[in-house]
Write an enzyme that holds these catalytic residues in place. Structure first.
Site, mmCIF file in Angstrom:
data_model
loop_
_atom_site.group_PDB
_atom_site.id
_atom_site.type_symbol
_atom_site.label_atom_id
_atom_site.label_comp_id
_atom_site.label_asym_id
_atom_site.label_seq_id
_atom_site.Cartn_x
_atom_site.Cartn_y
_atom_site.Cartn_z
ATOM 1 N N ASP A 16 0.823 -1.204 0.000
ATOM 2 C CA ASP A 16 0.000 0.000 0.000
ATOM 3 C C ASP A 16 0.862 1.261 0.000
ATOM 4 O O ASP A 16 1.919 1.290 0.628
ATOM 5 C CB ASP A 16 -0.911 -0.015 1.235
ATOM 6 C CG ASP A 16 -2.048 0.984 1.130
ATOM 7 O OD1 ASP A 16 -2.318 1.473 0.013
ATOM 8 O OD2 ASP A 16 -2.656 1.290 2.168
ATOM 9 N N ASN A 64 -10.233 -2.947 -6.801
ATOM 10 C CA ASN A 64 -9.386 -1.955 -7.463
ATOM 11 C C ASN A 64 -9.876 -1.548 -8.851
ATOM 12 O O ASN A 64 -9.421 -0.531 -9.393
ATOM 13 C CB ASN A 64 -7.944 -2.454 -7.562
ATOM 14 C CG ASN A 64 -7.193 -2.432 -6.251
ATOM 15 O OD1 ASN A 64 -6.214 -3.145 -6.065
ATOM 16 N ND2 ASN A 64 -7.655 -1.617 -5.297
#
Length: 233
Positions: A16, A64
């Site tokens: 991340d 995503n």
């Protein structure tokens, strides 16, 4: 270089912070993903040199796809370039690549490249799982569909474990999330039941060998009880 033993066989990474890393530099989010790929290569090489049996990375989740199309397209292009490069360097890296998730929605060309890399690398022992179009809940639903197709009317934990995308490897001992967020975000929901969790503010493109050492040191400082009691505690 830090030393590991049989207590640590599998580390999973939630990579991340690529977009925020780029924005701090005044760049578009997709700029950060390019350096995120470099971090992936650096981290996987170091874990391989440590002798780690299995490594898993969260490359692209089922959620995503909601990101801006320009960012999704950039990620898919980088992924294709990464797969091409890893296919060329197999003899040097000596890593078995496994892609976990629903590959059916990917382009036919990308699916073909994935199959080629998986087949060509299958002779190697150290495994790198790349979670692509992956969601932990979706994976469990996938398991149920597989077991229903087998004619199962009673389902055990062992049945689910053997139909997981990760059935070929042990569950993660340690899950590392970079970027400062404190959640698993639908990653390895079943497999993480007894994993140790380690969170760091370091953004993924900056994640380096010393950060891996810090995570491993933290792992070895903990007592893993698996629901039981450790002597002296």
């Amino acid at each position: 270089m830090i030393q590991i033993d049989e207590r640590l066989k599998h580390i999973a990474f939630i990579m991340d912070g690529n977009g925020r890393w780029a924005q701090k530099l005044g760049k578009p989010r997709q700029y950060g993903h390019r350096f995120g790929v470099e971090a992936l290569e650096r981290v996987s090489r170091y874990c391989r040199d440590l002798g780690l049996e299995t490594m898993t990375v969260y490359a692209f989740s089922t959620e995503n796809w909601k990101r801006p199309q320009v960012e999704v397209d950039a990620i898919m292009k980088l992924l294709e370039q990464y797969i091409t490069k890893m296919t060329r360097t197999l003899d040097d890296d000596r890593v078995c690549y496994r892609f976990i998730g629903d590959m059916s929605v990917l382009s036919p060309n990308l699916q073909k490249k994935i199959r080629v890399l998986e087949e060509a690398s299958s002779v190697y022992e150290q495994t790198l799982n790349i979670a692509l179009n992956y969601g932990g809940r979706e994976e469990i639903v996938h398991c149920f569909h597989e077991l229903i197709a087998e004619g199962k009317t009673q389902i055990t934990e062992e049945d689910i474990s053997r139909t997981l995308y990760t059935a070929h490897c042990p569950p993660p001992d340690l899950i590392v999330r970079t970027g400062g967020e404190l959640r698993l975000s639908n990653f390895l929901m079943w497999q993480s039941a007894y994993a140790e969790l380690y969170f760091t503010d370091v953004l993924w493109p900056d994640f380096a060998e010393q950060d891996i050492d810090a995570a491993i040191t933290a792992f070895y400082s903990r007592k893993r009880r698996y629901g039981g009691v450790v002597s002296g505690s």
